[in-house]
Design a protein around this motif. Structure first.
Motif, PDB file in Angstrom:
ATOM      1  N   ASP A   3      -7.473  -7.315   0.573  1.00  9.54           N
ATOM      2  CA  ASP A   3      -6.316  -6.863  -0.199  1.00  9.54           C
ATOM      3  C   ASP A   3      -5.614  -8.049  -0.844  1.00  9.54           C
ATOM      4  O   ASP A   3      -4.412  -8.044  -1.030  1.00  9.54           O
ATOM      5  CB  ASP A   3      -5.343  -6.058   0.667  1.00  9.54           C
ATOM      6  N   SER A  45     -11.810  -2.217   1.572  1.00 13.07           N
ATOM      7  CA  SER A  45     -11.175  -2.856   0.422  1.00 13.07           C
ATOM      8  C   SER A  45     -10.096  -1.948  -0.142  1.00 13.07           C
ATOM      9  O   SER A  45     -10.296  -0.749  -0.291  1.00 13.07           O
ATOM     10  CB  SER A  45     -12.207  -3.155  -0.666  1.00 13.07           C
ATOM     11  N   HIS A  46      -8.968  -2.565  -0.458  1.00 12.88           N
ATOM     12  CA  HIS A  46      -7.910  -1.841  -1.154  1.00 12.88           C
ATOM     13  C   HIS A  46      -8.082  -2.052  -2.654  1.00 12.88           C
ATOM     14  O   HIS A  46      -8.679  -3.028  -3.086  1.00 12.88           O
ATOM     15  CB  HIS A  46      -6.536  -2.334  -0.703  1.00 12.88           C
ATOM     16  N   ASP A  47      -7.572  -1.122  -3.425  1.00 12.94           N
ATOM     17  CA  ASP A  47      -7.602  -1.172  -4.891  1.00 12.94           C
ATOM     18  C   ASP A  47      -9.018  -1.277  -5.455  1.00 12.94           C
ATOM     19  O   ASP A  47      -9.274  -2.050  -6.380  1.00 12.94           O
ATOM     20  CB  ASP A  47      -6.715  -2.305  -5.415  1.00 12.94           C
ATOM     21  N   HIS A  87      -7.324  -9.209  -6.767  1.00 13.49           N
ATOM     22  CA  HIS A  87      -8.204  -8.109  -7.146  1.00 13.49           C
ATOM     23  C   HIS A  87      -9.026  -8.433  -8.387  1.00 13.49           C
ATOM     24  O   HIS A  87      -9.435  -7.522  -9.114  1.00 13.49           O
ATOM     25  CB  HIS A  87      -7.409  -6.816  -7.330  1.00 13.49           C
ATOM     26  N   SER A  92      -0.037  -3.021   5.280  1.00 16.40           N
ATOM     27  CA  SER A  92      -1.342  -2.714   5.877  1.00 16.40           C
ATOM     28  C   SER A  92      -1.419  -3.244   7.302  1.00 16.40           C
ATOM     29  O   SER A  92      -1.948  -2.572   8.190  1.00 16.40           O
ATOM     30  CB  SER A  92      -2.471  -3.279   5.021  1.00 16.40           C
ATOM     31  N   MET A 137       0.821  -1.211   0.000  1.00 16.60           N
ATOM     32  CA  MET A 137       0.000   0.000   0.000  1.00 16.60           C
ATOM     33  C   MET A 137       0.854   1.259   0.000  1.00 16.60           C
ATOM     34  O   MET A 137       1.921   1.285   0.598  1.00 16.60           O
ATOM     35  CB  MET A 137      -0.885   0.051   1.246  1.00 16.60           C
TER      36      MET A 137
END
Length: 192
Positions: A116, A143-145, A119, A47, A17
């Motif tokens: 994460d 949520s990432h991305d 994706h 993270s 990240m």
């Protein structure tokens, strides 16, 4: 932040990240004060470090972070400072998230879930659907991305219920309080 960016850059920023996302995750964690956190795709721990730092700063001694990583080749949690890794809050788990769910190896009730891992649309929506029911009232789905595909906005849209006559949101039957996006981080606050 500066120390973690140095650690990340020394290790290699690929798959970790960025600063804005880490700051957002840290702030969300401090705001929520979760006791049980599950993250998929813990990887080298960028993270994880910010979640653990937020838990420590809030003095949540009994809080646990279950960090799931599929790859056996990565150094899971390598970026986490020693004092945070040895605090007893970090619970690294290596394997498939599907297996941990299938064999009931994760808490049934959680305060916060961070996606994460893969994706792909299919995997992201699957994880959201698996962990949304486990979140307590007021719990956070993070949520990432979220820019990678439409999984996050479509999932959030599915938690709305609209009045058939007016088309307005029915707050009594909608299953989230609010949601948002900052940087590449998306979040929704579950309503029980």
């Amino acid at each position: 932040m500066a120390e973690m960016i140095r650690r990340r850059d020394t290790y290699g920023a690929e798959g970790a990240m960025g600063a804005l996302d880490c700051a957002t995750l840290y702030a969300l964690t401090r705001w929520l004060r979760p006791v049980v956190v599950v993250e998929s795709g813990g990887f080298v721990g960028m993270s994880s470090a910010f979640i653990l730092k937020a838990l420590a700063d809030e003095k949540l001694a009994t809080a646990k972070l279950y960090s799931i990583e599929l790859s056996e080749e990565c150094e899971q949690g390598a970026l986490i400072p020693d004092d945070l890794r040895s605090s007893g809050r970090f619970m690294p788990m290596c394997g498939r998230i599907e297996d941990f769910l299938k064999y009931d190896e994760l808490p049934a009730s959680i305060d916060m879930f961070l996606h994460d891992s893969s994706h792909s649309y299919r995997h992201m929506i699957w994880e959201f659907r698996q962990f949304w029911p486990r979140l307590r009232d007021g719990g956070l789905l993070v949520s990432h991305d979220v820019q990678m595909n439409a999984a996050f906005p479509e999932f959030v849209a599915s938690t709305y219920v609209h009045d058939k006559k007016t088309g307005r949101r029915d707050p009594q039957r909608t299953s989230h309080y609010e949601w948002g996006r900052w940087g590449y981080i998306g979040f929704a606050i579950k309503k029980g």
